[in-house]
Every structure is written in structure tokens, then in C-alpha cells.
Design an enzyme around this catalytic site. Structure first.
Site, PDB file in Angstrom:
ATOM      1  N   TYR A 192       0.808  -1.227   0.000  1.00 12.74           N
ATOM      2  CA  TYR A 192       0.000   0.000   0.000  1.00 12.74           C
ATOM      3  C   TYR A 192       0.835   1.268   0.000  1.00 12.74           C
ATOM      4  O   TYR A 192       1.945   1.276   0.519  1.00 12.74           O
ATOM      5  CB  TYR A 192      -0.919   0.022   1.230  1.00 12.74           C
ATOM      6  N   SER A 225     -13.619  -5.223   0.593  1.00 16.81           N
ATOM      7  CA  SER A 225     -14.483  -4.802  -0.521  1.00 16.81           C
ATOM      8  C   SER A 225     -15.947  -5.133  -0.255  1.00 16.81           C
ATOM      9  O   SER A 225     -16.666  -5.564  -1.153  1.00 16.81           O
ATOM     10  CB  SER A 225     -14.022  -5.427  -1.843  1.00 16.81           C
ATOM     11  N   LEU A 260     -18.283  -3.141   0.186  1.00 14.53           N
ATOM     12  CA  LEU A 260     -19.131  -2.238  -0.597  1.00 14.53           C
ATOM     13  C   LEU A 260     -18.768  -2.335  -2.078  1.00 14.53           C
ATOM     14  O   LEU A 260     -19.140  -1.477  -2.871  1.00 14.53           O
ATOM     15  CB  LEU A 260     -18.978  -0.791  -0.109  1.00 14.53           C
ATOM     16  N   GLY A 300     -17.333   0.614  -3.524  1.00 14.90           N
ATOM     17  CA  GLY A 300     -18.276   1.715  -3.691  1.00 14.90           C
ATOM     18  C   GLY A 300     -19.360   1.460  -4.708  1.00 14.90           C
ATOM     19  O   GLY A 300     -20.322   2.238  -4.804  1.00 14.90           O
ATOM     20  N   THR A 331     -23.112   1.429  -3.614  1.00 10.10           N
ATOM     21  CA  THR A 331     -23.794   2.684  -3.271  1.00 10.10           C
ATOM     22  C   THR A 331     -24.525   3.293  -4.455  1.00 10.10           C
ATOM     23  O   THR A 331     -25.327   4.210  -4.290  1.00 10.10           O
ATOM     24  CB  THR A 331     -22.797   3.722  -2.740  1.00 10.10           C
ATOM     25  N   GLY A 332     -24.232   2.803  -5.647  1.00  8.28           N
ATOM     26  CA  GLY A 332     -24.884   3.322  -6.850  1.00  8.28           C
ATOM     27  C   GLY A 332     -24.197   4.517  -7.475  1.00  8.28           C
ATOM     28  O   GLY A 332     -24.657   5.031  -8.497  1.00  8.28           O
ATOM     29  N   LYS A 333     -23.064   4.930  -6.915  1.00  8.51           N
ATOM     30  CA  LYS A 333     -22.448   6.165  -7.417  1.00  8.51           C
ATOM     31  C   LYS A 333     -21.817   6.012  -8.796  1.00  8.51           C
ATOM     32  O   LYS A 333     -21.505   7.025  -9.438  1.00  8.51           O
ATOM     33  CB  LYS A 333     -21.417   6.683  -6.422  1.00  8.51           C
TER      34      LYS A 333
END
Length: 351
Positions: free
Chosen positions: A53, A238, A240, A243, A246-248
Site C-alpha cells: 500500500y 471490498s 461495498l 463503492g 452505493t450506486g455512485k
């Protein structure tokens, strides 16, 4: 916040774990400090990082995330209050991890160099959970649970699991690491690590960090039973779907500053043909119940009996606050029934 046993150890980790892979790339050191301070204040005692990272990994930034965490622990004088997890890379074609530019393998030499560098960056003399980021052997998919199996030819220089375990035992004996975990591993790999340890070769693995979300429940196929029966709990990442849930990103949207907007080839596994219809179905469930879809998704993962901790990561504090509040979310039987009904139609679009 609920604390859960890490495998068969005496360590108790928070049911949410703070992920760190954006620090040093998308997030500044000051922003990382703010996230760390808030997470600790909310009852999180578990921090996950890696020698790789921040992401996307590159020579100029590799190791920067560990340096930030090390500075924060030194500044706060709180090392003993934190359960710290980091990772060693598996087989890689990147030549910037090792001093001699050799390509990483899970041999004794590579592991010893990796752990010493991580300890130096983290400003500590021990790591609570040292994880193998991905296998040394070639696997059909990074997430280790493919929907379409494409058998890779074994590498001629594949490092035996017993050799890797023996090196890890030396590090446990030396006090540099306390416990061993896996990541992006399959059922076959996990059971072979366990079998070798039971035969007296190296430490017994205590956790497995794999992708697990509403869009990827492949962990349930065979690893869930292993996690429960062998007490090798899931550290879910992961959850989500970076991301997506979230529909973004629906309808081709690419919000400014979002990971998928900044790094065009990052997260391809989440842009499959089935991702959008599944996401819309889960968004409808959240709308029908009047709840936040991110919190519903995280609460689902946190509530699975094989989950030890859910790794959450955010670039903005408002996202982090929403995610951490998920541990107070009540997932009802009706919500779970609706989720499973969608899953039966849109199963694992993003493995």
C-alpha cells in the site's frame, strides 16, 4: 463496538477493521491521522495495511501507508492499544519490493526482508497479524473463488506451502509476528496451510482476508464452512464492492475524486455486465426499508457467523462515519429475506 476472537488466539478484534490502502495516494497523512483518531474513538482497535500500500501500487509510493501508521502510533504512543495487521506480497512481477530487484516469492529470504522493512516503517518490533497477501502459486483469479474456472499452469519455481510456513514459524519464535493469516486464498490453499500446521510445520493460520459483499458471496460456497469449523474467521474486504453498491457509478457515472475515476483500470472485477442490475436491486431494497444501502450492505457482512471483522475504507470522513455507524444497524429478517431473493437472481456478478 463488539469484539470478536481472532481465530483460536487470545486477541479480541473489533467487528469493524480500519482499512488503509488509500493513505499516501488518495489521502494525505493528515487525513489518515483524522481517520485513525476517529476510528479509535469509536471503538475500533484493529488496523489493516500491507507492504504493497497505497494502491494502485507503484515504486514511488510503495510502503508509504505503513510509514504513516508508524508515525501515528509513535505520535500517539498507543502501539499497545492497537491490533495491527499487515501483509507480505505473494508471487509478483513487480521488481520494486525487494532490494535486489528480484521478483517477489514466498520464500524465507523474501519473507524475512519484507517483515523487517514493514517493522521499520511501522516503528514497532512486532506485528500482531502477518498475512500472505495472495498465493505464491498461480491461481485462476485474484479473489480465489472463480465463477469461470481457467486453470493456470503451475509455475516451475512455486514455493511449497511448508517452506513458507517454516519461515513464518521462525518469525513467530523471534517475536516479530504473533499470528499468521491468509488473504485472497482458496479452500484448497487454506486447508493445506492448516494441514501442514497440524503436522507440526509452522503456525496455524487464524484468519482469511477475502473479498465478500452483496455482489460477491462466493466465500459462502466452501470457505464459509472452513472458516467456522477450523476457526479461521473471515476478514472481509471490498464489502461495498469498492463503492459500487452505493450506486455512485451507475449509468457510467465517474464522480470526481472517486477511485474508479482516478485510476481507469482499477477495479475491473466490479464492472461486469451483471453489476448494475444487481446494484439497482439492492438499492431498491434499501429504499423500500428506508435505510442507507452502505450500512445495510456492511451490516449483512458483519452479521455472518463466519465473519470476524469487516474491513472498511474511506477517502472522506463523511464516508467513514457512515461506514462505522453500520455496527449499530439492525439487519431484520425481512431485509435478509429480500437480500437473498435478489441474490438468487443476481448471484455473484463481481467475483
Amino acid at each position: 463496538m463488539e469484539k470478536r476472537k481472532l481465530g483460536r488466539t487470545d486477541l479480541e478484534v473489533s467487528s469493524l477493521c480500519l482499512g488503509t490502502m488509500t493513505w499516501g495516494e488518495q489521502n494525505t497523512k493528515a487525513e489518515a491521522y483524522e481517520q485513525l483518531d476517529y476510528a479509535i474513538d469509536q471503538g475500533i482497535n484493529f488496523i489493516d495495511t500491507a507492504e504493497l500500500y497505497p494502491v494502485p501500487s507503484r515504486a514511488a509510493t510503495q510502503g508509504r501507508t505503513e510509514e504513516i501508521i508508524g508515525d501515528w502510533m509513535a505520535d500517539r504512543s498507543n502501539r499497545s492499544d492497537v491490533i495491527l495487521a499487515t501483509k507480505v506480497v505473494g508471487r509478483s512481477m513487480s521488481d520494486y519490493f525487494r532490494d535486489d530487484k528480484s521478483l517477489p516469492r514466498l520464500t524465507r529470504r523474501h519473507i524475512f526482508e519484507a517483515v523487517d522493512k514493514s517493522l521499520k516503517r511501522l516503528k514497532t518490533d512486532y506485528i500482531d497479524l502477518y498475512q500472505i497477501h495472495w498465493p505464491d502459486r498461480k491461481v485462476t483469479q485474484f479473489g480465489a473463488n472463480p465463477i469461470v474456472y481457467d486453470h493456470p499452469e503451475p509455475a516451475e519455481d512455486e514455493t511449497p506451502i511448508a517452506e513458507t510456513l517454516a519461515a513464518m514459524q521462525e518469525l513467530v519464535t523471534a517475536g516479530k509476528i504473533r499470528h499468521l493469516g491468509l488473504s485472497n486464498e482458496s479452500g484448497w490453499g487454506t486447508m493445506n496451510y492448516l494441514r501442514s500446521a497440524d503436522e507440526g510445520v509452522g503456525p496455524r493460520v487464524v484468519s482469511i482476508q477475502n473479498a465478500y459483499s452483496l455482489l460477491n458471496r462466493t466465500f459462502e460456497v466452501n470457505l464459509a464452512e472452513i472458516a467456522l469449523r477450523e476457526q479461521v474467521g473471515l476478514l472481509a474486504y471490498s464489502s461495498l464492492a469498492q463503492g459500487i453498491i452505493t450506486g455512485k457509478y451507475l449509468d457510467g457515472k465517474r464522480p470526481e475524486g472517486a477511485r474508479m475515476s482516478l485510476f481507469k483500470n482499477f477495479g475491473a472485477r466490479y464492472f461486469t455486465p451483471g453489476a448494475e442490475p444487481a446494484t439497482r436491486a439492492y438499492l431498491k431494497i434499501a429504499d423500500d426499508f428506508g435505510v442507507d444501502v452502505a450500512q445495510m450492505a456492511l451490516a449483512f457482512v458483519e452479521s455472518r457467523p463466519f465473519t470476524t471483522s469487516v474491513i472498511i475504507g474511506a477517502t472522506r470522513m463523511e464516508q467513514l462515519k457512515t461506514d462505522i455507524a453500520a455496527h449499530q444497524f439492525t439487519l431484520t429478517d425481512e431485509m435478509e429475506k429480500a437480500i437473498n431473493e435478489v441474490h438468487m437472481v443476481h448471484a455473484n456478478p463481481c467475483p
